[in-house]
Each structure stands twice: as structure tokens, then as C-alpha cells.
Design a protein around this motif. Structure first.
Motif, PDB file in Angstrom:
ATOM      1  N   GLU A   1     -16.149  51.686 -21.803  1.00 47.84           N
ATOM      2  CA  GLU A   1     -16.547  50.273 -21.884  1.00 47.84           C
ATOM      3  C   GLU A   1     -16.784  49.733 -20.480  1.00 47.84           C
ATOM      4  OE1 GLU A   1     -14.195  47.314 -24.264  1.00 47.84           O
ATOM      5  OE2 GLU A   1     -14.580  46.033 -22.526  1.00 47.84           O
TER       6      GLU A   1
ATOM      7  N   ASP B   1     -20.153  44.830 -26.738  1.00 52.58           N
ATOM      8  CA  ASP B   1     -19.711  45.657 -25.617  1.00 52.58           C
ATOM      9  C   ASP B   1     -20.854  46.465 -25.035  1.00 52.58           C
ATOM     10  OD1 ASP B   1     -17.169  44.735 -25.755  1.00 52.58           O
ATOM     11  OD2 ASP B   1     -16.329  46.509 -26.732  1.00 52.58           O
TER      12      ASP B   1
ATOM     13  N   SER C   1     -17.922  43.402 -21.629  1.00 56.91           N
ATOM     14  CA  SER C   1     -17.826  42.780 -22.948  1.00 56.91           C
ATOM     15  C   SER C   1     -18.499  41.420 -22.907  1.00 56.91           C
ATOM     16  CB  SER C   1     -16.363  42.560 -23.345  1.00 56.91           C
ATOM     17  OG  SER C   1     -15.794  43.746 -23.815  1.00 56.91           O
TER      18      SER C   1
HETATM   19 MG    MG Z   1     -13.610  44.346 -23.812  1.00 58.14          MG
END
Ligand code: MG
Ligand code: ATP
Length: 279
Positions: free
Chosen positions: A221, A213, A224
């Protein structure tokens, strides 16, 4: 000990992008507070109207569209080929990603009818296209797509039902280069977006197993990444090595603009380039 803004006043001031210090103001009593509210609301509305005028006279585009253009140019310049696949996705292609009943993401899918949904991710269509390109083009080869994705995520400050995903991937690279290449891809995208500080964190993913991530300094976040060969490749008859990474454009914009709520950054009826229209 005084009183603070009413909830309605605070919501309005927040929408007009009052700064944190003003939101924490306190007052001796109601008359003082209500007068201060009127003054501040007027001043903020004036400032936002000026920003709208500047937008019209200047770049004339929301940050989301500008970021998309920047990223597209950067990635094509870096040798990736852009693809544009349908927003509507078949149940079968989603199932090939392992997203079937009992999968966390399955509950978050907006179904149009029994067999079709609004895509919650770009990966199944990228897999679909790349399996042909791998046959047609010399390797390694990289493609990307930018477009709306839809998920019934809880509508918090970091999730929207509709958001803009960038997914880039590269297939057929030397196995030992994958980790470094994934990091390079994260760097190319974040740098182009104007995010200069981020961390890379290993985490578990319900779709891919392990992921890498990209996380902002505020712990948001941003993207990813994953790598293959991977068990999911089998369904697509793909045996090549690969790396791929998916970013949320609104999350990148939130980070660059130090904005805590995603609503102003995405597709909106109430905001234009983050500027409220109710002024
Ligand atoms: Mg993710
Ligand atoms: P989160 O854990 O924050 O819900 P995720 O791990 O479920 O995200 P991914 O499937 O990894 O999301 O999607 C890739 C990127 O798309 C995320 O890193 C994020 O930037 C963005 N994203 C995912 N869901 C949303 C959403 N509902 N609203 C806005 N952006 C999103």
C-alpha cells in the motif's frame, strides 16, 4: 548438499545489499563458506564506499529528502498550496477524527502527556487549516503537507514508528468530479515519485469508512484516498465536497528502488541514502 550462510553472515550481507542470488549461495563446508564471506563482505563494502563517495560528489542528499523536494515542487506547480503544521497534535483534534479509545489507531499513538501526542496522521491539522482557507479563498482549493508521522506499528519490513507522510486534498470541487480527481492526484504523485505501475483498490478504512488505496505491483500500500462530504466533516463544520489522499514517502522509495525493507529508506542512524555506514 552443502551449507548456507550463517544467520549473522546473512544479516551482514543483506545490510551491505548483497543481491538475492549471492544470499542463496551454498558451500561444501565451513572453511569454504567463511572464506567466501570474507571475500564478498570486502567487495560489497568497497562498492558501498564508492556509492558514498559518489553521493558526496553528486547530489549530496538522501533519496527521502530528494523525493520530498520533487513532490513539493510538483504539487505547488499543479496549483496546490503547501502548509506546515506542528508535529505535536492535541488529543482533541485527534478525537475529531474519531480516533478515541476503542479505535484501532488509538493504541498506536505516541502520547507525550495527557493531552498531546506525536501526530499519527496529517489530516486533523489539514482539516483545521482548510476550514479557515475555505472562508478566505475561492474554491476549489487544494493544500498539502509533507512531514513525519508516528505510529506504534509492528516494526515489520513495511512499517516504521516514524515515517514521512504526504497528504494532499482538494475542497469545493463538483461532486461528480471527485472520483476522477482522486485518480488524477494519485497519478500526479506516483508519476513524480517514479512509480509507473500501480493499482487502485477499494478498501475499508477504520477512520474514513471506504477508501481508495494506491497499491504497488508487489501489493504494497503506497497511499490511501478518501472523499467527502463525510460524517467526520461535521466536527469541523465543513460542508464542502472534498477528495484527499495520503502517501508514505518511504513506501514510494521502496517501490522505486525495489527495496523490500523500509529501514534503509527512512530517517536512519545506520544508513545514508540507503547506504550502510558500518563499512
Ligand atoms: Mg491505508
Ligand atoms: P498499512 O495498512 O500499510 O498499515 P494504513 O492503511 O494504516 O497502512 P494510512 O493510514 O492509510 O495507513 O496512511 C497513509 C499511508 O502512510 C499508507 O498508505 C502508507 O504508505 C503510509 N504508512 C502508514 N503507516 C506507516 C508506517 N508505520 N510506516 C511507513 N509508512 C506508513
Amino acid at each position: 548438499m552443502g551449507i548456507t550462510w550463517s544467520k549473522t553472515q546473512k544479516d551482514r550481507l543483506r545490510a551491505l545489499r548483497a543481491d538475492g542470488a549471492r544470499l542463496a549461495d551454498s558451500f561444501e563446508g565451513r572453511p569454504q563458506r567463511d572464506q567466501a564471506f570474507q571475500d564478498l563482505e570486502g567487495a560489497l563494502a568497497k562498492a558501498r564506499r564508492k556509492e558514498l563517495e559518489d553521493l558526496r560528489a553528486g547530489h549530496g542528499r538522501p533519496g527521502l529528502c530528494r523525493l520530498q523536494t520533487t513532490l513539493e515542487g510538483t504539487l505547488v506547480g499543479a496549483g496546490f498550496v503547501q502548509v506546515a503544521t506542528p508535529t505535536i497534535m492535541s488529543r482533541g483534534l485527534l478525537a475529531k477524527m474519531g480516533v478515541t479509545k476503542n479505535h484501532d489507531l488509538f493504541e498506536q499513538v505516541f502520547w507525550l502527556d495527557r493531552d498531546r501526542c506525536l501526530r499519527p496522521m496529517l489530516a486533523p491539522h489539514l482539516y483545521y487549516v482548510i476550514k479557515d482557507l475555505l472562508r478566505l479563498w475561492e474554491k476549489p482549493l487544494g493544500i498539502f503537507e509533507v512531514g513525519s508521522c508516528f505510529r506504534k506499528d509492528s516494526q515489520g519490513a513495511r512499517h516504521s514508528n516514524e515515517f514521512t507522510m504526504l497528504n494532499l486534498c482538494e475542497f469545493g470541487l463538483p461532486e461528480e468530479d471527485r472520483g476522477g480527481r482522486l485518480r488524477e492526484m494519485a497519478e500526479v504523485v506516483t508519476r513524480a515519485a517514479g512509480v509507473h505501475e500501480y493499482e487502485l483498490e477499494e478498501s475499508a478504512s477504520t477512520v474514513y469508512g471506504g477508501t481508495l488505496d494506491v497499491v504497488s505491483v508487489d501489493g504494497l500500500e503506497l497511499g490511501s484516498g478518501a472523499m467527502g462530504p463525510h460524517p467526520l466533516d461535521h466536527a469541523w463544520r465543513i460542508t464542502d465536497t472534498w477528495v484527499g489522499i495520503g502517501f508514505g514517502l518511504e513506501r514510494l522509495l521502496m517501490t522505486v528502488n525495489r527495496e523490500t525493507s523500509i529501514g534503509k529508506m527512512g530517517r536512519s542512524l545506520a544508513y545514508l541514502d540507503g547506504i550502510p555506514l558500518s563499512i
